[in-house]
Design a protein around this motif. Sequence first.
Motif, PDB file in Angstrom:
ATOM      1  N   ASP A  12       0.593  -1.276   0.411  1.00 52.15           N
ATOM      2  CA  ASP A  12       0.311  -0.080   0.307  1.00 52.15           C
ATOM      3  C   ASP A  12       0.884   1.606  -0.271  1.00 52.15           C
ATOM      4  O   ASP A  12       1.998   0.663   1.199  1.00 52.15           O
ATOM      5  CB  ASP A  12      -0.898   0.462   1.908  1.00 52.15           C
ATOM      6  CG  ASP A  12      -1.662   0.758   1.418  1.00 52.15           C
ATOM      7  OD1 ASP A  12      -2.096   2.522   1.068  1.00 52.15           O
ATOM      8  OD2 ASP A  12      -2.961   0.831   0.887  1.00 52.15           O
ATOM      9  N   PRO A  13       0.637   2.703  -0.390  1.00 48.94           N
ATOM     10  CA  PRO A  13       1.570   3.680  -0.350  1.00 48.94           C
ATOM     11  C   PRO A  13       1.520   4.106   0.561  1.00 48.94           C
ATOM     12  O   PRO A  13       2.109   4.910   0.367  1.00 48.94           O
ATOM     13  CB  PRO A  13       0.308   4.449  -1.248  1.00 48.94           C
ATOM     14  CG  PRO A  13      -0.350   3.576  -2.373  1.00 48.94           C
ATOM     15  CD  PRO A  13      -0.799   2.179  -1.698  1.00 48.94           C
ATOM     16  N   ALA A  14       0.506   3.833   1.707  1.00 44.65           N
ATOM     17  CA  ALA A  14       0.577   4.565   3.259  1.00 44.65           C
ATOM     18  C   ALA A  14       2.055   4.178   4.046  1.00 44.65           C
ATOM     19  O   ALA A  14       2.584   4.772   4.785  1.00 44.65           O
ATOM     20  CB  ALA A  14      -0.438   4.227   3.948  1.00 44.65           C
ATOM     21  N   TYR A  15       2.499   3.330   2.927  1.00 44.96           N
ATOM     22  CA  TYR A  15       4.312   2.996   3.787  1.00 44.96           C
ATOM     23  C   TYR A  15       5.089   3.080   3.299  1.00 44.96           C
ATOM     24  O   TYR A  15       6.388   3.049   3.866  1.00 44.96           O
ATOM     25  CB  TYR A  15       4.072   1.024   3.715  1.00 44.96           C
ATOM     26  CG  TYR A  15       3.216   0.595   4.477  1.00 44.96           C
ATOM     27  CD1 TYR A  15       3.433   0.236   6.262  1.00 44.96           C
ATOM     28  CD2 TYR A  15       2.380  -0.571   4.138  1.00 44.96           C
ATOM     29  CE1 TYR A  15       2.805  -0.459   6.835  1.00 44.96           C
ATOM     30  CE2 TYR A  15       1.499  -1.314   4.361  1.00 44.96           C
ATOM     31  CZ  TYR A  15       1.809  -1.503   6.265  1.00 44.96           C
ATOM     32  OH  TYR A  15       1.211  -2.310   7.035  1.00 44.96           O
ATOM     33  N   ARG A  16       5.166   4.612   2.002  1.00 45.59           N
ATOM     34  CA  ARG A  16       5.724   4.695   1.279  1.00 45.59           C
ATOM     35  C   ARG A  16       6.976   5.829   2.070  1.00 45.59           C
ATOM     36  O   ARG A  16       6.314   6.394   3.008  1.00 45.59           O
ATOM     37  CB  ARG A  16       5.548   5.301   0.165  1.00 45.59           C
ATOM     38  CG  ARG A  16       4.908   4.376  -0.830  1.00 45.59           C
ATOM     39  CD  ARG A  16       5.175   4.917  -1.952  1.00 45.59           C
ATOM     40  NE  ARG A  16       3.668   4.189  -3.451  1.00 45.59           N
ATOM     41  CZ  ARG A  16       3.441   4.993  -4.129  1.00 45.59           C
ATOM     42  NH1 ARG A  16       3.049   5.178  -4.665  1.00 45.59           N
ATOM     43  NH2 ARG A  16       2.997   3.634  -5.273  1.00 45.59           N
ATOM     44  N   ALA A  71      -1.970   6.423   8.313  1.00 50.35           N
ATOM     45  CA  ALA A  71      -1.525   7.349   7.307  1.00 50.35           C
ATOM     46  C   ALA A  71      -2.125   6.550   5.476  1.00 50.35           C
ATOM     47  O   ALA A  71      -3.490   5.198   5.854  1.00 50.35           O
ATOM     48  CB  ALA A  71      -0.339   6.962   6.645  1.00 50.35           C
ATOM     49  N   ARG A  72      -3.272   8.168   5.618  1.00 54.78           N
ATOM     50  CA  ARG A  72      -3.315   8.004   3.753  1.00 54.78           C
ATOM     51  C   ARG A  72      -4.930   7.514   4.172  1.00 54.78           C
ATOM     52  O   ARG A  72      -5.649   6.862   3.363  1.00 54.78           O
ATOM     53  CB  ARG A  72      -2.812   7.018   3.353  1.00 54.78           C
ATOM     54  CG  ARG A  72      -2.143   7.896   2.517  1.00 54.78           C
ATOM     55  CD  ARG A  72      -1.158   6.901   1.317  1.00 54.78           C
ATOM     56  NE  ARG A  72       0.015   8.177   0.787  1.00 54.78           N
ATOM     57  CZ  ARG A  72      -0.314   8.235  -0.466  1.00 54.78           C
ATOM     58  NH1 ARG A  72      -1.378   8.387  -1.796  1.00 54.78           N
ATOM     59  NH2 ARG A  72       0.668   8.865  -1.679  1.00 54.78           N
ATOM     60  N   GLY A  73      -5.573   7.207   5.411  1.00 54.83           N
ATOM     61  CA  GLY A  73      -7.001   6.709   6.537  1.00 54.83           C
ATOM     62  C   GLY A  73      -6.718   5.019   6.694  1.00 54.83           C
ATOM     63  O   GLY A  73      -7.514   4.988   6.831  1.00 54.83           O
ATOM     64  N   LYS A  74      -5.886   4.488   6.374  1.00 53.81           N
ATOM     65  CA  LYS A  74      -5.421   3.221   6.953  1.00 53.81           C
ATOM     66  C   LYS A  74      -4.600   3.318   7.920  1.00 53.81           C
ATOM     67  O   LYS A  74      -3.489   3.626   8.313  1.00 53.81           O
ATOM     68  CB  LYS A  74      -5.306   2.078   5.609  1.00 53.81           C
ATOM     69  CG  LYS A  74      -6.063   2.168   4.670  1.00 53.81           C
ATOM     70  CD  LYS A  74      -5.258   2.025   3.310  1.00 53.81           C
ATOM     71  CE  LYS A  74      -6.301   1.687   1.693  1.00 53.81           C
ATOM     72  NZ  LYS A  74      -5.946   1.039   1.362  1.00 53.81           N
ATOM     73  N   LEU A  75      -4.972   2.066   9.371  1.00 56.39           N
ATOM     74  CA  LEU A  75      -3.675   1.356  10.691  1.00 56.39           C
ATOM     75  C   LEU A  75      -2.355   0.997   9.598  1.00 56.39           C
ATOM     76  O   LEU A  75      -2.795   0.073   8.318  1.00 56.39           O
ATOM     77  CB  LEU A  75      -4.310   0.380  10.268  1.00 56.39           C
ATOM     78  CG  LEU A  75      -3.764  -0.406  11.846  1.00 56.39           C
ATOM     79  CD1 LEU A  75      -3.162   0.837  12.873  1.00 56.39           C
ATOM     80  CD2 LEU A  75      -4.356  -1.074  12.497  1.00 56.39           C
ATOM     81  N   ILE A  76      -1.113   1.360   9.470  1.00 58.68           N
ATOM     82  CA  ILE A  76      -0.125   1.176   8.685  1.00 58.68           C
ATOM     83  C   ILE A  76       0.654   0.027  10.020  1.00 58.68           C
ATOM     84  O   ILE A  76       1.728  -0.259  10.014  1.00 58.68           O
ATOM     85  CB  ILE A  76       0.786   1.885   8.085  1.00 58.68           C
ATOM     86  CG1 ILE A  76       1.147   3.029   9.104  1.00 58.68           C
ATOM     87  CG2 ILE A  76       0.129   2.396   7.014  1.00 58.68           C
ATOM     88  CD1 ILE A  76       2.516   3.807   7.912  1.00 58.68           C
ATOM     89  N   GLY A  77       0.451   0.920  11.212  1.00 58.78           N
ATOM     90  CA  GLY A  77       1.489   0.524  12.236  1.00 58.78           C
ATOM     91  C   GLY A  77       0.836   0.330  13.763  1.00 58.78           C
ATOM     92  O   GLY A  77      -0.444   0.801  13.805  1.00 58.78           O
ATOM     93  N   VAL A 128       1.890  -3.926  10.363  1.00 57.71           N
ATOM     94  CA  VAL A 128      -0.054  -4.403  10.080  1.00 57.71           C
ATOM     95  C   VAL A 128       0.294  -5.468   9.045  1.00 57.71           C
ATOM     96  O   VAL A 128      -0.560  -6.254   9.777  1.00 57.71           O
ATOM     97  CB  VAL A 128      -0.738  -3.211  10.872  1.00 57.71           C
ATOM     98  CG1 VAL A 128      -0.534  -2.979  12.084  1.00 57.71           C
ATOM     99  CG2 VAL A 128      -0.817  -2.097   9.595  1.00 57.71           C
ATOM    100  N   SER A 129       1.233  -5.033   8.007  1.00 60.35           N
ATOM    101  CA  SER A 129       0.290  -5.837   6.560  1.00 60.35           C
ATOM    102  C   SER A 129       1.120  -7.163   6.873  1.00 60.35           C
ATOM    103  O   SER A 129       0.586  -8.214   5.940  1.00 60.35           O
ATOM    104  CB  SER A 129       1.205  -5.135   6.232  1.00 60.35           C
ATOM    105  OG  SER A 129       2.571  -4.723   6.323  1.00 60.35           O
TER     106      SER A 129
END
Length: 284
Positions: A170-174, A250-256, A276-277
């Motif tokens: 997901d781009p949120a991880y960039r 980030a970007r509306g999503k849970l990343i960590g 989380v991914s």
Amino acid sequence: MRRPISRTISRRKRTAARRCTAPLAALVAAATLPLGTAAPAAADSVVVGGQPVQAADSPWVVALSSRDRFGGTRAGQFCGGVVVAPTKVVTAAHCLGPSVLGTDSKELTDLKVIAGRTELRDSGGVEVAVTGAWISPEYDPATQAGDLAMITLESPLPHGHVIQAARAGDPAYRAGTRAAVYGWGDTTGSGSYAYALRAAQVRVLDDAVCARAYPAESGGGYLPAVMLCAGDPAGGRDACQGDSGGPLVARGKLIGLVSWGSGCGEADAPGVYTRVSAVLPEQP
């Protein structure tokens, strides 16, 4: 390397939590914390370098509570959590361990999730009992790899409390992506715990930056496959003690999920989060 520390209120810090008197100094995308001009770092403004937010605007952020273990002044809050399904909350695995709770989480008869409450001293929102907990089989207490647990609630929260978790790629991880970390934790790095929910603006950092900050030593250090890090290279914005298990969004999503770090808001010592991914099971 400075000794990494988890971002949990341990039982040894119960007294500090009970004595907290400092005032605490969103939904993402359409309801997220604005991530424009960075707030200046300040000793009394945390998550570290944070600003107040309302639980109504970030309903997926919850507090883990045990008044038996942590007293009633701050409603027993000791860690954060994130609603990923109406009856499921994820948090850091180390939050549910004996080193934090002093016993197995199954032995706690008053373990609850507090949802929809901005100010811990208020009576708003709901307190939902916990009926079960799953610890990721990938969790390694020595390295904090796989630092994720999933809690089952006795009754469901509204669907509007649920946040979507970002998947791999997901781009949120960039690196460079603007994000926000949420919690009720220490506002100074010295035991001044917050009463009200705050969020700090950070950026996802490149894995190479994180590896330089936390080089591998004896099998530990930064592990990019299951971790990510975020912060400000100059310091001043970070999670701290009491924020463990809380969300990085980030970007509306849970990343960590807040996991560990060296100090709080220090330059060249970013916060480390569970990716989380890599660890969160897919939800139906």
